[in-house]
Design a protein around this motif. Sequence first.
Motif, mmCIF file in Angstrom:
data_model
loop_
_atom_site.group_PDB
_atom_site.id
_atom_site.type_symbol
_atom_site.label_atom_id
_atom_site.label_comp_id
_atom_site.label_asym_id
_atom_site.label_seq_id
_atom_site.Cartn_x
_atom_site.Cartn_y
_atom_site.Cartn_z
ATOM 1 N N UNK A 8 42.583 31.043 23.094
ATOM 2 C CA UNK A 8 42.077 32.407 23.193
ATOM 3 C C UNK A 8 41.494 32.703 24.573
ATOM 4 N N UNK A 9 41.176 31.658 25.332
ATOM 5 C CA UNK A 9 40.791 31.883 26.726
ATOM 6 C C UNK A 9 41.965 32.450 27.512
ATOM 7 N N UNK A 10 43.177 31.987 27.185
ATOM 8 C CA UNK A 10 44.377 32.538 27.822
ATOM 9 C C UNK A 10 44.541 34.004 27.438
ATOM 10 N N UNK A 11 44.429 34.308 26.139
ATOM 11 C CA UNK A 11 44.589 35.699 25.698
ATOM 12 C C UNK A 11 43.494 36.590 26.278
ATOM 13 N N UNK A 12 42.276 36.080 26.332
ATOM 14 C CA UNK A 12 41.175 36.857 26.906
ATOM 15 C C UNK A 12 41.475 37.177 28.376
ATOM 16 N N UNK A 13 41.931 36.154 29.115
ATOM 17 C CA UNK A 13 42.230 36.355 30.531
ATOM 18 C C UNK A 13 43.403 37.312 30.725
ATOM 19 N N UNK A 14 44.419 37.211 29.850
ATOM 20 C CA UNK A 14 45.564 38.115 29.956
ATOM 21 C C UNK A 14 45.172 39.561 29.660
ATOM 22 N N UNK A 15 44.357 39.760 28.645
ATOM 23 C CA UNK A 15 43.913 41.124 28.329
ATOM 24 C C UNK A 15 43.030 41.679 29.440
ATOM 25 N N UNK A 16 42.195 40.819 30.003
ATOM 26 C CA UNK A 16 41.371 41.260 31.132
ATOM 27 C C UNK A 16 42.251 41.658 32.312
ATOM 28 N N UNK A 17 43.282 40.851 32.567
ATOM 29 C CA UNK A 17 44.210 41.186 33.648
ATOM 30 C C UNK A 17 44.922 42.508 33.368
ATOM 31 N N UNK A 18 45.329 42.707 32.110
ATOM 32 C CA UNK A 18 46.036 43.942 31.762
ATOM 33 C C UNK A 18 45.136 45.161 31.973
ATOM 34 N N UNK A 58 43.364 29.552 33.036
ATOM 35 C CA UNK A 58 43.360 29.377 31.579
ATOM 36 C C UNK A 58 44.587 28.603 31.120
ATOM 37 N N UNK A 59 45.740 28.902 31.695
ATOM 38 C CA UNK A 59 46.943 28.145 31.348
ATOM 39 C C UNK A 59 46.809 26.689 31.804
ATOM 40 N N UNK A 66 51.171 37.819 17.121
ATOM 41 C CA UNK A 66 52.311 38.711 17.352
ATOM 42 C C UNK A 66 53.278 38.035 18.313
ATOM 43 N N UNK A 67 54.465 37.623 17.846
ATOM 44 C CA UNK A 67 55.396 36.897 18.717
ATOM 45 C C UNK A 67 55.804 37.673 19.963
ATOM 46 N N UNK A 68 55.916 39.000 19.863
ATOM 47 C CA UNK A 68 56.346 39.800 21.015
ATOM 48 C C UNK A 68 55.159 40.476 21.703
ATOM 49 N N UNK A 69 53.995 39.853 21.615
ATOM 50 C CA UNK A 69 52.791 40.419 22.208
ATOM 51 C C UNK A 69 52.958 40.549 23.721
ATOM 52 N N UNK A 70 52.734 41.750 24.221
ATOM 53 C CA UNK A 70 52.793 42.021 25.657
ATOM 54 C C UNK A 70 51.411 42.496 26.092
ATOM 55 N N UNK A 71 50.657 41.670 26.817
ATOM 56 C CA UNK A 71 49.279 42.052 27.165
ATOM 57 C C UNK A 71 49.193 43.392 27.881
ATOM 58 N N UNK A 72 50.161 43.713 28.737
ATOM 59 C CA UNK A 72 50.098 44.961 29.488
ATOM 60 C C UNK A 72 50.204 46.188 28.593
#
Length: 476
Positions: free
Chosen positions: A145-155, A209-210, A451-457
């Motif tokens: 979830x650190x990866x997802x958090x960072x991706x959403x922050x980037x988006x 994060x990755x 969500x398999x097709x989750x696109x953070x942007x």
Amino acid sequence: MLRKLSLALAVSCATNGMAWAAEPPLSVRTDLVSVYQEAVNNNADLAAARADYGARKEVVPQARAGLLPNLSAGAEMMNSRTKIDHPSITANRSGNSWQATLAQPIFRADRWFQLQAAEAVNEQAALELSATEQNLILQSAENYFAVLRAQDTLASTKAEEAAFKRQLDQSNERFDVGLSDKTDVLQSQASYDTARANRIVAQRQVDDAFEALVTLTNRDYNSVQGIVHTLPVQVPTPNDAKAWVETAAKQNLNLQATNYAVNAAEETLRQRKAGHAPTVDAVARYQKGDNDSLGFSNPNLTGQNYRGDVEQTSIGLQLNIPIYSGGLTSSQVREAYQRLSQSEQQRESLRRQVVENTRNLHRAVNTDVEQVQARKQSIISNQSALEATEIGYQVGTRNIVDVLDAQRQLYTSVRDYNNTRYDYILDNLRLKQAAGTLSPQDLNDLGRYLKPDYNPDKDFLPPDLAKAAQANFERP
């Protein structure tokens, strides 16, 4: 009329109008359970913990060996010369012999207590390994979830940069036609430059994060499945801090391990006290060799120089009564008392910490539940405030600073909302770990909302908010 700088416009510009890195293929996206399984198979800390447990559990057979029979064998080759203080009298003796000795402890109180202590240490080691395995569940979720958090922050940072870029373009357009002064352009430029710098930092945080996932699993990842916004946000069950504390007192793995540490210290104290007790062993011995080597003597053979092979067999009991060992045993007893006190105080310290953590995490989850809804509403409120500020700017009642501040507040609320979502997920897992109930099934349950097709942007906003923002943007 100039278009409003709505959230939908910023998202559209960030995802379509700017050349960010292309999304990786759907087939390479990794889910939470897969990350955990890779961690179980490849995590170096877990492998070290398993090796440590494998070594520590050997104390049981080692302690048990002190109560089991001991068989030893040996051989001797001897050549001796005896000279009497007379020139003509010398004596030479030589010979070979071998022997076997079997000893069986009959009464060894110290060794019995040592075995009890070893069994307690073995249970402690097993629970500490289980705690490490359980912690890996949480660590996998935290890194994922650190990866997802960072991706959403980037988006959101990309969308914010796009919004400020749009504001800068509008400021230039207004300046060109004389509707604003150079100050508006400079203010917009400064905000855009800051947003661009923040986006660069956010991109680095995604890479970091990755990298943490690589360290955890020894596998490379470039994309993970995201969590949907429809994840149920509910209070803990039961929503009673006392019940969670009682469960933690019984099931927290580290706390259970300290109970066995105290048991081991108690048995070690008994072992040290038993150093004052007598010991009894049954001993059987067999010897064979020539008379020179064994020094065999028999009153019935007086005067005879017997040099043939001799066998000796003996069996009996050996009693040993410790009287004084220089104060060693008393010192060891005093040391064991202090070690027992140390382990008891460490258990009490951990118990208090577990109680504190459990109560704090219970409050945190309840707070997260309320915050998720509040942060979501904050996005709507800040979006409306931004649109009102933009209208005021166009009619001259607001200045460019007000618009830029409203935009910052909007994207701050977006990031706060996503951070609260991930805090809610992780605080739930931490609460279960504190209570000792965390298991891989909890990750499987979370996996249903990936969500398999989750696109953070595109997906960093809740679908209903994104649609509402888009509809608002498309209004004439």
